[in-house]
Motif scaffolding. Sequence first.
Motif, PDB file in Angstrom:
ATOM      1  N   ALA A  55       0.820  -1.153  -0.020  1.00  0.00           N
ATOM      2  CA  ALA A  55       0.083   0.062   0.034  1.00  0.00           C
ATOM      3  C   ALA A  55       0.924   1.099   0.025  1.00  0.00           C
ATOM      4  O   ALA A  55       0.259   2.352  -0.494  1.00  0.00           O
ATOM      5  N   TYR A  56       2.049   1.124   0.697  1.00  0.00           N
ATOM      6  CA  TYR A  56       2.883   2.313   0.558  1.00  0.00           C
ATOM      7  C   TYR A  56       3.602   2.554  -0.744  1.00  0.00           C
ATOM      8  O   TYR A  56       4.012   3.561  -0.897  1.00  0.00           O
ATOM      9  N   GLY A  57       3.761   1.718  -1.834  1.00  0.00           N
ATOM     10  CA  GLY A  57       4.220   1.958  -2.980  1.00  0.00           C
ATOM     11  C   GLY A  57       5.375   0.642  -3.318  1.00  0.00           C
ATOM     12  O   GLY A  57       5.310  -0.281  -2.664  1.00  0.00           O
ATOM     13  N   LEU A  97      24.774  -6.642  10.871  1.00  0.00           N
ATOM     14  CA  LEU A  97      24.996  -5.413   9.829  1.00  0.00           C
ATOM     15  C   LEU A  97      26.377  -4.507  10.145  1.00  0.00           C
ATOM     16  O   LEU A  97      26.600  -4.499  11.325  1.00  0.00           O
ATOM     17  N   PRO A  98      27.274  -4.451   9.358  1.00  0.00           N
ATOM     18  CA  PRO A  98      28.346  -3.569   9.448  1.00  0.00           C
ATOM     19  C   PRO A  98      27.844  -2.262  10.220  1.00  0.00           C
ATOM     20  O   PRO A  98      26.963  -1.628   9.639  1.00  0.00           O
ATOM     21  N   ALA A  99      28.941  -1.693  10.953  1.00  0.00           N
ATOM     22  CA  ALA A  99      28.855  -0.212  11.401  1.00  0.00           C
ATOM     23  C   ALA A  99      28.678   0.727  10.299  1.00  0.00           C
ATOM     24  O   ALA A  99      27.771   1.692  10.280  1.00  0.00           O
ATOM     25  N   ALA A 100      29.332   0.756   9.425  1.00  0.00           N
ATOM     26  CA  ALA A 100      29.303   1.803   8.449  1.00  0.00           C
ATOM     27  C   ALA A 100      27.899   1.754   7.582  1.00  0.00           C
ATOM     28  O   ALA A 100      27.548   2.842   7.139  1.00  0.00           O
ATOM     29  N   VAL A 101      27.564   0.590   7.332  1.00  0.00           N
ATOM     30  CA  VAL A 101      25.969   0.274   6.591  1.00  0.00           C
ATOM     31  C   VAL A 101      25.012   0.689   7.612  1.00  0.00           C
ATOM     32  O   VAL A 101      24.259   1.574   7.034  1.00  0.00           O
ATOM     33  N   MET A 102      25.176   0.381   8.791  1.00  0.00           N
ATOM     34  CA  MET A 102      24.110   0.886   9.584  1.00  0.00           C
ATOM     35  C   MET A 102      24.116   2.409   9.992  1.00  0.00           C
ATOM     36  O   MET A 102      22.919   2.862  10.155  1.00  0.00           O
ATOM     37  N   SER A 103      25.126   3.145   9.732  1.00  0.00           N
ATOM     38  CA  SER A 103      25.237   4.436  10.111  1.00  0.00           C
ATOM     39  C   SER A 103      24.662   5.222   8.578  1.00  0.00           C
ATOM     40  O   SER A 103      24.230   6.653   8.997  1.00  0.00           O
ATOM     41  N   ALA A 104      24.804   4.560   7.713  1.00  0.00           N
ATOM     42  CA  ALA A 104      24.492   5.314   6.382  1.00  0.00           C
ATOM     43  C   ALA A 104      22.888   5.099   6.014  1.00  0.00           C
ATOM     44  O   ALA A 104      22.319   5.831   5.192  1.00  0.00           O
ATOM     45  N   ALA A 105      22.385   3.911   6.993  1.00  0.00           N
ATOM     46  CA  ALA A 105      21.059   3.849   6.284  1.00  0.00           C
ATOM     47  C   ALA A 105      19.877   4.116   7.537  1.00  0.00           C
ATOM     48  O   ALA A 105      20.443   4.436   8.556  1.00  0.00           O
ATOM     49  N   GLN A 106      18.838   4.227   6.906  1.00  0.00           N
ATOM     50  CA  GLN A 106      17.653   4.836   7.945  1.00  0.00           C
ATOM     51  C   GLN A 106      17.058   3.269   8.432  1.00  0.00           C
ATOM     52  O   GLN A 106      16.686   2.585   7.458  1.00  0.00           O
ATOM     53  N   ILE A 107      17.023   3.131   9.682  1.00  0.00           N
ATOM     54  CA  ILE A 107      16.270   1.972  10.313  1.00  0.00           C
ATOM     55  C   ILE A 107      15.165   2.253  10.978  1.00  0.00           C
ATOM     56  O   ILE A 107      15.156   3.191  11.936  1.00  0.00           O
ATOM     57  N   LEU A 108      13.998   1.764  10.600  1.00  0.00           N
ATOM     58  CA  LEU A 108      12.835   1.837  11.240  1.00  0.00           C
ATOM     59  C   LEU A 108      12.414   0.613  11.996  1.00  0.00           C
ATOM     60  O   LEU A 108      12.253  -0.311  11.544  1.00  0.00           O
ATOM     61  N   LEU A 109      12.289   0.841  13.403  1.00  0.00           N
ATOM     62  CA  LEU A 109      11.804   0.011  14.212  1.00  0.00           C
ATOM     63  C   LEU A 109      10.186  -0.190  14.456  1.00  0.00           C
ATOM     64  O   LEU A 109       9.863   1.133  14.950  1.00  0.00           O
ATOM     65  N   VAL A 110       9.198  -1.079  14.263  1.00  0.00           N
ATOM     66  CA  VAL A 110       8.226  -0.940  14.355  1.00  0.00           C
ATOM     67  C   VAL A 110       7.639  -2.260  15.329  1.00  0.00           C
ATOM     68  O   VAL A 110       8.568  -3.005  15.379  1.00  0.00           O
ATOM     69  N   LEU A 126       3.143   1.965  12.590  1.00  0.00           N
ATOM     70  CA  LEU A 126       3.671   1.371  11.332  1.00  0.00           C
ATOM     71  C   LEU A 126       3.507   2.340  10.212  1.00  0.00           C
ATOM     72  O   LEU A 126       4.329   2.590   9.564  1.00  0.00           O
ATOM     73  N   TRP A 127       2.146   2.948   9.908  1.00  0.00           N
ATOM     74  CA  TRP A 127       1.944   3.841   9.005  1.00  0.00           C
ATOM     75  C   TRP A 127       2.794   5.150   9.097  1.00  0.00           C
ATOM     76  O   TRP A 127       3.449   5.601   8.066  1.00  0.00           O
ATOM     77  N   ASN A 128       2.837   5.848  10.229  1.00  0.00           N
ATOM     78  CA  ASN A 128       3.665   6.888  10.491  1.00  0.00           C
ATOM     79  C   ASN A 128       5.467   6.256   9.998  1.00  0.00           C
ATOM     80  O   ASN A 128       6.012   7.392   9.709  1.00  0.00           O
ATOM     81  N   GLY A 129       5.644   5.519  10.681  1.00  0.00           N
ATOM     82  CA  GLY A 129       6.975   4.991  10.263  1.00  0.00           C
ATOM     83  C   GLY A 129       7.391   4.789   8.930  1.00  0.00           C
ATOM     84  O   GLY A 129       8.325   5.401   8.412  1.00  0.00           O
ATOM     85  N   LEU A 130       6.299   4.493   8.049  1.00  0.00           N
ATOM     86  CA  LEU A 130       6.429   4.226   6.712  1.00  0.00           C
ATOM     87  C   LEU A 130       6.511   5.660   5.970  1.00  0.00           C
ATOM     88  O   LEU A 130       7.213   5.699   5.022  1.00  0.00           O
ATOM     89  N   ARG A 131       5.863   6.698   6.550  1.00  0.00           N
ATOM     90  CA  ARG A 131       5.719   7.955   6.003  1.00  0.00           C
ATOM     91  C   ARG A 131       7.000   8.553   6.156  1.00  0.00           C
ATOM     92  O   ARG A 131       7.510   9.271   5.225  1.00  0.00           O
TER      93      ARG A 131
END
Length: 140
Positions: A55-57, A97-110, A126-131
């Motif tokens: 639904a989000y895309g 996950l390597p620290a360099a990858v983790m710092s460059a990515a956005q991680i959404l915990l739901v 969940l919906w607010n996090g997806l937004r």
Amino acid sequence: MGITPWRLRTGPVASGTEAVPANDATGTVQTACVVVLPAGASARELDLVGRALRAYGPATGRAARLEAGERGLGDIPVAKAYIVFGEAQAKALGRNLPAAVMSAAQILLVDTPAAILTDPAAKRRLWNGLRTLGPTLRGA
């Protein structure tokens, strides 16, 4: 008579060595989003998660899905964003996950899919996090 002849056109066949892996050796991001789910989720829970992501895309709907089981996550693709369902899965992602990858990515915990099924507030989170992932997935 109005008959149009059709011919099968074939192009060059790509060999297996020409395929580009999701993560090349340079570490550039090839995957937009990765979803980390708890192992052993029911069909109803997976259906709910799949419908919410679709639904989000297309970026979230076609996201790679990993299950965090007893053996961990295994090989995790490099991505712009990670959607993690549950705190235990977030810890597994942090271990693998390597620290360099983790710092460059956005991680959404739901919340876990089971909690999303039963709690309306979890569905809102969940919906607010997806937004909040929208600009990251669109490349902004």
